[in-house]
Design an enzyme around this catalytic site. Structure first.
Site, PDB file in Angstrom:
ATOM      1  N   ILE A 262      78.356 -46.393  21.257  1.00 24.61           N
ATOM      2  CA  ILE A 262      77.440 -46.736  22.369  1.00 24.61           C
ATOM      3  C   ILE A 262      77.798 -47.561  23.598  1.00 24.61           C
ATOM      4  O   ILE A 262      77.663 -47.282  24.501  1.00 24.61           O
ATOM      5  CB  ILE A 262      76.056 -47.524  21.531  1.00 24.61           C
ATOM      6  CG1 ILE A 262      75.414 -46.551  20.679  1.00 24.61           C
ATOM      7  CG2 ILE A 262      75.059 -47.948  22.606  1.00 24.61           C
ATOM      8  CD1 ILE A 262      74.482 -47.310  19.646  1.00 24.61           C
ATOM      9  N   SER A 263      78.727 -48.764  23.009  1.00 23.65           N
ATOM     10  CA  SER A 263      78.957 -49.695  24.157  1.00 23.65           C
ATOM     11  C   SER A 263      80.230 -50.268  23.360  1.00 23.65           C
ATOM     12  O   SER A 263      80.472 -50.322  22.279  1.00 23.65           O
ATOM     13  CB  SER A 263      78.086 -50.722  24.570  1.00 23.65           C
ATOM     14  OG  SER A 263      77.411 -51.294  23.501  1.00 23.65           O
ATOM     15  N   VAL A 270      79.981 -50.999  19.305  1.00 26.37           N
ATOM     16  CA  VAL A 270      78.789 -50.715  18.865  1.00 26.37           C
ATOM     17  C   VAL A 270      78.487 -49.081  18.703  1.00 26.37           C
ATOM     18  O   VAL A 270      78.815 -48.345  19.683  1.00 26.37           O
ATOM     19  CB  VAL A 270      77.597 -51.224  19.656  1.00 26.37           C
ATOM     20  CG1 VAL A 270      76.192 -50.842  18.947  1.00 26.37           C
ATOM     21  CG2 VAL A 270      77.793 -52.814  19.904  1.00 26.37           C
ATOM     22  N   ASP A 406      75.981 -67.265  26.375  1.00 27.63           N
ATOM     23  CA  ASP A 406      76.540 -66.101  27.051  1.00 27.63           C
ATOM     24  C   ASP A 406      75.309 -65.258  27.631  1.00 27.63           C
ATOM     25  O   ASP A 406      75.361 -64.249  27.819  1.00 27.63           O
ATOM     26  CB  ASP A 406      77.317 -65.349  26.240  1.00 27.63           C
ATOM     27  CG  ASP A 406      78.206 -64.282  27.179  1.00 27.63           C
ATOM     28  OD1 ASP A 406      78.441 -64.662  28.132  1.00 27.63           O
ATOM     29  OD2 ASP A 406      78.610 -63.305  26.517  1.00 27.63           O
TER      30      ASP A 406
END
Length: 518
Positions: A262-263, A270, A406
């Protein structure tokens, strides 16, 4: 007349010897000769002499292959006016006769022995004897090399030459140099050494040893990189140990299948997966698998977020860097659990195994929810998103006792008309030595993003910090504001050292899900 008869009779006897019967007879029996009469003209004939010579050769060497002599070139088809041409023709004729004699000597020397010795190296090579095609070029042939006028001389033989005056040993510079060049072929295939075309290359021992050491170092470096890639989770690939963890989850029925990536971020990768079932928990239909990278190069300042956290401080000092990755995954699981209990929109934790965290998927039909920086919202929706983020930061600070550390438009997702918060592995408590600095940085990122997005109601970073923390710092400029934040952090650090043990005992019963480490 008597002399002519005597000559004729002697010639007849010689011809009779040449025409003797070559059949198989008893070696101890007498040999019968057949006399064939001939005239004086035949005796003086050159052709008869050649025939008699061939018959004698055939009789002496019956199994020797006779080399067919090429017809001697005469002046009918070539110009013989030049002395050089005549000399070449005579030399070629002599060489053919020499080769024929060499064949006979080879046959006589070997006899009927099963082990034979070849005299081929002593043959006189002629230009027309070459079997190789003119189109083929030997890689060692440098006769037509424009970079070297002369062909490299052959390697001299070892030992004494002449009368003991000149000695050539293995330590000779030319011999040793060419030998070192040949030994370069034993280097690794990745080490380009060239094919030697057109070069009479001679390497000294110093240069050869340097190249050999460099080749050895390159092999070791390549092996380390390969091993590092095989035993680490980097980029969009997983190492064998991580694949084994995923296989165990699928075999246990926790996950039905694992599909694509996904990323990818600086700390994790992920993947998308379809959920299965568990006995004590409902597994979502769509899951996201967060695999924390086992390489420590991309996120080197990871320890700043975890070594001063009272929840992991004692354990952090006893772990090696790779086990810190598991603690990093555990930290995100605990933070997500706190946020979920406070009602903040975030992924739901399913299970944690070592450095692999399984969560609910934020999206639909394998399409992940877009990040807030990528989605195009209307002015009213962007305004509502800002207030959602503001309320989420207040909940995170007061109800979860956490600072995201973050927070930006990259870690905020837009799904079903609402803002979802992700990536909280680096989140710390406000009592952390850098907790308030992290909060001010989050406020700066959020304020700048929504101001660029056109939300007029956006507070600046100092106002947003006071709205989230309720500390009411009254500094007029950013430098004094940060100085007061550092002063408060010093007070919090001293307070944490005095009451850290009680605080840790209080938070030990927070209801975090257990860690399954297999």
């Amino acid at each position: 007349m008597d002399q002519v008869e005597i000559i004729a009779n002697s010639t007849e006897n010689s011809a009779g010897v040449a025409k003797q019967d070559c059949g198989k007879k008893c070696p101890w029996g007498s040999t019968s000769y057949v006399s064939v009469p001939c005239s004086l003209t035949d005796v003086m004939s050159e052709e008869l002499a050649k025939e008699l010579q061939k018959e004698e050769e055939i009789t002496a060497f019956q199994n020797v292959v006779v080399v067919d002599e090429m017809p001697f070139v005469t002046g009918d088809n070539i110009d013989t006016s030049s002395d050089m041409v005549l000399a070449q023709m005579l030399q070629m004729e002599y060489d053919r006769e020499f080769d024929a004699q060499l064949k006979r000597e080879e046959k006589k020397f070997n006899g009927d022995s099963k082990v034979t010795v070849s005299f081929e190296n002593y043959r006189k090579l002629q230009p027309f004897d070459s079997d190789s095609s003119e189109d083929e070029v030997d890689w060692q042939d440098t006769r037509h090399d424009p970079y070297k006028a002369d062909k490299p001389s052959a390697t001299p033989k070892k030992g004494f030459t002449g009368k003991g005056k000149d000695i050539t040993t293995k330590h000779d510079e030319v011999v040793c140099g060419r030998k070192n060049t040949a030994r370069m072929e034993n280097f690794a295939p990745e080490f380009q050494v060239g094919d030697g075309l057109g070069m009479d290359l001679k390497l000294s021992n110093h240069v050869f040893n340097a190249l050999k050491q460099y080749s050895y170092n390159e092999q070791r470096r390549s092996a380390r990189l390969h091993e590092k890639k095989e035993h680490s989770t980097a980029e969009k690939a997983v190492d064998p140990k991580t694949r084994l963890l995923l296989y165990k989850m699928v075999n246990a029925g926790i996950l039905e299948s694992v599909t694509g990536c996904i990323s990818e971020g600086k700390e994790s990768v992920v993947f998308y997966a379809k959920g299965g079932k568990m006995e004590d928990k409902v597994v979502p239909e769509e899951c996201a698998i967060k695999v924390f990278k086992t390489t420590l190069n991309e996120f080197k300042n990871r320890d700043k977020y975890i070594k001063d956290d009272y929840r992991f401080k004692e354990r952090f000092s006893k772990l090696n860097p790779r086990k810190v990755i598991r603690m990093w995954a555990e930290k995100e699981m605990h933070n997500l659990t706190r946020m979920q209990q406070a009602g903040i929109l975030c992924p739901e934790v399913v299970i944690l195994k070592k450095h692999v965290l399984v969560m609910s998927f934020i999206g639909k039909d394998q399409v992940p929810a877009p990040k807030l920086k990528d989605v195009k919202l209307s002015r009213e929706d962007m305004k509502q998103a800002y207030y959602q983020v503001l309320y989420m930061m207040q909940q995170l600070y007061h109800e979860c006792n956490l600072v995201h550390a973050d927070l930006s438009e990259y870690n905020l997702l837009w799904h079903d008309g609402k803002v979802w918060l992700i990536d909280v592995s680096q989140s710390v408590e406000p009592t952390h030595p850098y907790g308030l600095q992290f909060l001010f940085r989050d406020c700066t990122n959020v304020s700048q993003f929504f101001q660029k997005s056109g939300v007029m109601e956006t507070l600046n970073e100092r106002e947003l910090f006071n709205a989230v923390s309720n500390l009411n710092i009254t500094a007029d400029n950013e430098v004094d504001f940060i100085a007061e934040i550092e002063t408060l952090q010093k007070v919090n650090e001293d307070h944490t050292q005095l009451h850290g043990k009680k605080t840790a005992e209080f938070h030990s019963d927070s209801g975090d899900p257990p860690i399954i480490d297999e």
